[in-house]
Enzyme design. Structure first.
Site, PDB file in Angstrom:
ATOM      1  N   ARG A 107      17.578 -21.271   3.881  1.00 14.28           N
ATOM      2  CA  ARG A 107      16.979 -20.072   3.295  1.00 14.28           C
ATOM      3  C   ARG A 107      17.922 -19.429   2.291  1.00 14.28           C
ATOM      4  O   ARG A 107      19.125 -19.649   2.295  1.00 14.28           O
ATOM      5  CB  ARG A 107      16.614 -19.069   4.385  1.00 14.28           C
ATOM      6  CG  ARG A 107      17.803 -18.460   5.138  1.00 14.28           C
ATOM      7  CD  ARG A 107      18.254 -17.145   4.540  1.00 14.28           C
ATOM      8  NE  ARG A 107      19.500 -16.662   5.138  1.00 14.28           N
ATOM      9  CZ  ARG A 107      20.695 -16.843   4.610  1.00 14.28           C
ATOM     10  NH1 ARG A 107      20.843 -17.530   3.489  1.00 14.28           N
ATOM     11  NH2 ARG A 107      21.799 -16.358   5.192  1.00 14.28           N
ATOM     12  N   GLY A 157      27.813 -24.920   4.699  1.00 16.32           N
ATOM     13  CA  GLY A 157      28.822 -23.998   4.194  1.00 16.32           C
ATOM     14  C   GLY A 157      28.468 -23.394   2.854  1.00 16.32           C
ATOM     15  O   GLY A 157      29.298 -22.763   2.202  1.00 16.32           O
ATOM     16  N   ASP A 183      20.142  -5.329   7.166  1.00 19.16           N
ATOM     17  CA  ASP A 183      19.665  -5.832   8.469  1.00 19.16           C
ATOM     18  C   ASP A 183      20.251  -5.044   9.633  1.00 19.16           C
ATOM     19  O   ASP A 183      19.530  -4.622  10.539  1.00 19.16           O
ATOM     20  CB  ASP A 183      19.932  -7.328   8.614  1.00 19.16           C
ATOM     21  CG  ASP A 183      21.382  -7.722   8.389  1.00 19.16           C
ATOM     22  OD1 ASP A 183      22.168  -6.890   7.872  1.00 19.16           O
ATOM     23  OD2 ASP A 183      21.727  -8.876   8.715  1.00 19.16           O
ATOM     24  N   SER A 236      22.259 -21.109   5.302  1.00 18.57           N
ATOM     25  CA  SER A 236      21.887 -21.193   6.711  1.00 18.57           C
ATOM     26  C   SER A 236      21.494 -22.592   7.176  1.00 18.57           C
ATOM     27  O   SER A 236      20.411 -22.819   7.708  1.00 18.57           O
ATOM     28  CB  SER A 236      20.779 -20.203   7.039  1.00 18.57           C
ATOM     29  OG  SER A 236      20.812 -19.890   8.408  1.00 18.57           O
ATOM     30  N   SER A 237      22.423 -23.521   7.014  1.00 12.47           N
ATOM     31  CA  SER A 237      22.203 -24.883   7.516  1.00 12.47           C
ATOM     32  C   SER A 237      22.101 -24.893   9.039  1.00 12.47           C
ATOM     33  O   SER A 237      21.399 -25.749   9.609  1.00 12.47           O
ATOM     34  CB  SER A 237      23.345 -25.801   7.061  1.00 12.47           C
ATOM     35  OG  SER A 237      24.602 -25.320   7.508  1.00 12.47           O
ATOM     36  N   ASP A 254      17.731 -15.457   9.541  1.00 10.98           N
ATOM     37  CA  ASP A 254      17.842 -16.876   9.184  1.00 10.98           C
ATOM     38  C   ASP A 254      16.884 -17.728   9.999  1.00 10.98           C
ATOM     39  O   ASP A 254      16.186 -18.597   9.460  1.00 10.98           O
ATOM     40  CB  ASP A 254      19.274 -17.362   9.397  1.00 10.98           C
ATOM     41  CG  ASP A 254      20.265 -16.656   8.493  1.00 10.98           C
ATOM     42  OD1 ASP A 254      19.833 -15.891   7.598  1.00 10.98           O
ATOM     43  OD2 ASP A 254      21.475 -16.866   8.679  1.00 10.98           O
ATOM     44  N   TYR A 267      33.694  -6.747   6.845  1.00  9.68           N
ATOM     45  CA  TYR A 267      32.331  -6.673   7.386  1.00  9.68           C
ATOM     46  C   TYR A 267      32.221  -5.622   8.494  1.00  9.68           C
ATOM     47  O   TYR A 267      31.360  -4.737   8.426  1.00  9.68           O
ATOM     48  CB  TYR A 267      31.900  -8.052   7.880  1.00  9.68           C
ATOM     49  CG  TYR A 267      30.507  -8.106   8.464  1.00  9.68           C
ATOM     50  CD1 TYR A 267      29.390  -8.091   7.640  1.00  9.68           C
ATOM     51  CD2 TYR A 267      30.303  -8.172   9.834  1.00  9.68           C
ATOM     52  CE1 TYR A 267      28.105  -8.144   8.163  1.00  9.68           C
ATOM     53  CE2 TYR A 267      29.027  -8.228  10.371  1.00  9.68           C
ATOM     54  CZ  TYR A 267      27.935  -8.218   9.534  1.00  9.68           C
ATOM     55  OH  TYR A 267      26.670  -8.269  10.059  1.00  9.68           O
ATOM     56  N   GLU A 292      20.206  -6.677   1.102  1.00  6.86           N
ATOM     57  CA  GLU A 292      21.509  -7.143   1.602  1.00  6.86           C
ATOM     58  C   GLU A 292      22.238  -6.009   2.319  1.00  6.86           C
ATOM     59  O   GLU A 292      22.270  -4.878   1.834  1.00  6.86           O
ATOM     60  CB  GLU A 292      22.354  -7.634   0.430  1.00  6.86           C
ATOM     61  CG  GLU A 292      23.109  -8.895   0.727  1.00  6.86           C
ATOM     62  CD  GLU A 292      22.206 -10.093   0.959  1.00  6.86           C
ATOM     63  OE1 GLU A 292      22.073 -10.523   2.135  1.00  6.86           O
ATOM     64  OE2 GLU A 292      21.637 -10.606  -0.009  1.00  6.86           O
TER      65      GLU A 292
END
Length: 408
Positions: free
Chosen positions: A46, A143, A55, A147-148, A193, A243, A52
């Protein structure tokens, strides 16, 4: 609910063939008789178009399912055991083995923990998983900030649904994937995700309310419009410490405004707050979150109206807000945005993801895609100390699904 099998789309075809080939190389040929026990599922990565750092403030986000997918090609074991064997095209010589159990612990290799976790979620819910062999192939960059891990979780869940012959509610499937991240990868992520990977719909972006987890689909199916995701090749460790600081500043601002979360605040309330009631930095953080929530819902309305100039302008405003008020951009990302905005036919561009590196997302007229890619190729290295950007082009893809291999 019955599991529906959908046709293999063009974007996923190559990954399915790679997974099938790897499976047969490692576990042996399936044969005609064995094909009835084969299940193949796919789930997308995604990109977040806008919304941004909203959430964790219980606001709105607007992700898009990519046309790039992770594929899990699996066959039930015929010996009745609960043994699972996994192999990935990234490490074709390393077969991971474990027993399907509610108590399966995480381990090595790390990539297999996402599959282990999904198996454990099924077992804990009373959905007994039979033993199986599986091969994983993926076009989702690992990476790359797309969102693998969620793609692997949702592909694994869809494959298990196919094996058991009973479909999960897509939102429940996403919640299980979030639990896997928390417990098996030690990543305290939100649910965006997994939800877009599970519930995405071809030709649509998703407006997700992070408080209620309700979502709406908004059209992004115009053949003349594309999304270009560009990986800057930059990842700063600074983000790990910054963060939690941003979250703390948002909480301070919400307390000063007497609201539970910044989602509940308005710009008028923020402007009316006295200078001594909130420090300047936290005020900037709050301004970003409040304005970003407004931009995100306005972006959804712009998609409904097919007003791509307005949608692009909102993306560019979002980037300026993240750069100036939230301070999570870096020079390389700013350079990619500036390069994109100088190309005629680009509607808007912004940093996507948490920041301090990562990717940009650009809304562009299809006729201008080649010019954009050329501009990035020719200009980015000179302003990024020789780095090479990695771009890809996508439309709005489908969510997790079990594939009908007869259509391959």
């Amino acid at each position: 609910r019955e599991v529906k099998r959908v046709a293999v789309d063009q974007a996923t075809r190559d990954a399915v063939r790679r997974a099938e080939r790897l499976f047969e190389e490692v576990f042996g040929a399936v044969g005609e008789d064995g094909k009835r026990d084969v299940v193949c599922a796919a789930a997308p990565g995604r990109v977040n178009l806008i919304g941004e750092h909203t959430d964790y403030n219980e606001g709105f986000v607007m992700p898009l399912a990519l046309e790039k997918n992770t594929v899990l090609y699996a066959r039930k074991r015929s010996d009745g055991s609960k043994q699972v064997r996994l192999v990935s095209e990234m490490r074709p010589d390393d077969v991971c083995e474990f027993e399907a159990s509610a108590k399966t612990p995480p381990g090595v290799p790390e990539w297999a923990n996402y599959v282990k976790g999904v198996v454990a979620m099924f077992e804990r819910a009373g959905r007994e998983v039979c033993g199986f062999d599986a091969a994983v192939a993926s076009d989702v960059p690992v990476g790359g900030g797309v969102s693998s891990s969620a793609a692997l979780e949702m592909a694994s869940a869809a494959a298990l649904e196919g094996m058991l012959g009973a479909a999960l509610d897509p939102k429940e499937r996403a919640k299980w994937g979030q639990n896997v991240e928390h417990e098996f990868a030690n990543v305290p992520c939100g649910i965006m995700d997994q939800l877009i990977s599970s519930c995405g719909a071809t030709g649509n972006a998703m407006l997700l309310d992070c408080r209620s987890l309700d979502f709406e689909l908004h059209p992004l199916d115009d053949s003349s419009v594309c999304i270009v995701v560009i990986n800057s090749g930059v990842k700063h460790s600074l983000g790990e410490s910054e963060y939690p600081l941003r979250r703390q500043q948002c909480a301070s601002a919400a307390a000063a405004l007497s609201v539970p979360f910044l989602r509940d605040a308005t710009m008028k309330q923020l402007d009316a707050l006295s200078a001594d009631a909130l420090d300047e930095t936290s005020r900037f953080r709050a301004r970003h979150v409040i304005s970003e929530n407004n931009r995100t819902t306005e972006f959804a309305a712009a998609l409904d109206a097919r007003d791509y100039k307005r949608a692009g302008a909102l993306m560019t405003e979002s980037h300026a807000s993240m750069r100036d008020d939230y301070n999570v951009s870096v020079p390389e990302i700013d350079a990619l945005v500036e390069i994109a905005l100088a190309v005629p036919g680009v509607y808007g561009s912004r940093l996507t993801g948490g920041g301090f590196g990562g990717c940009t997302v650009t809304l562009v007229d299809e006729s201008a895609v080649d010019k954009l890619l050329t501009a990035v190729d020719q200009q980015y290295s000179a302003v990024s100390n020789g780095r090479q950007a990695t771009p890809f082009v996508t439309k709005a893809g489908a969510g997790a699904r079990v594939l009908d291999l007869a259509t391959l």
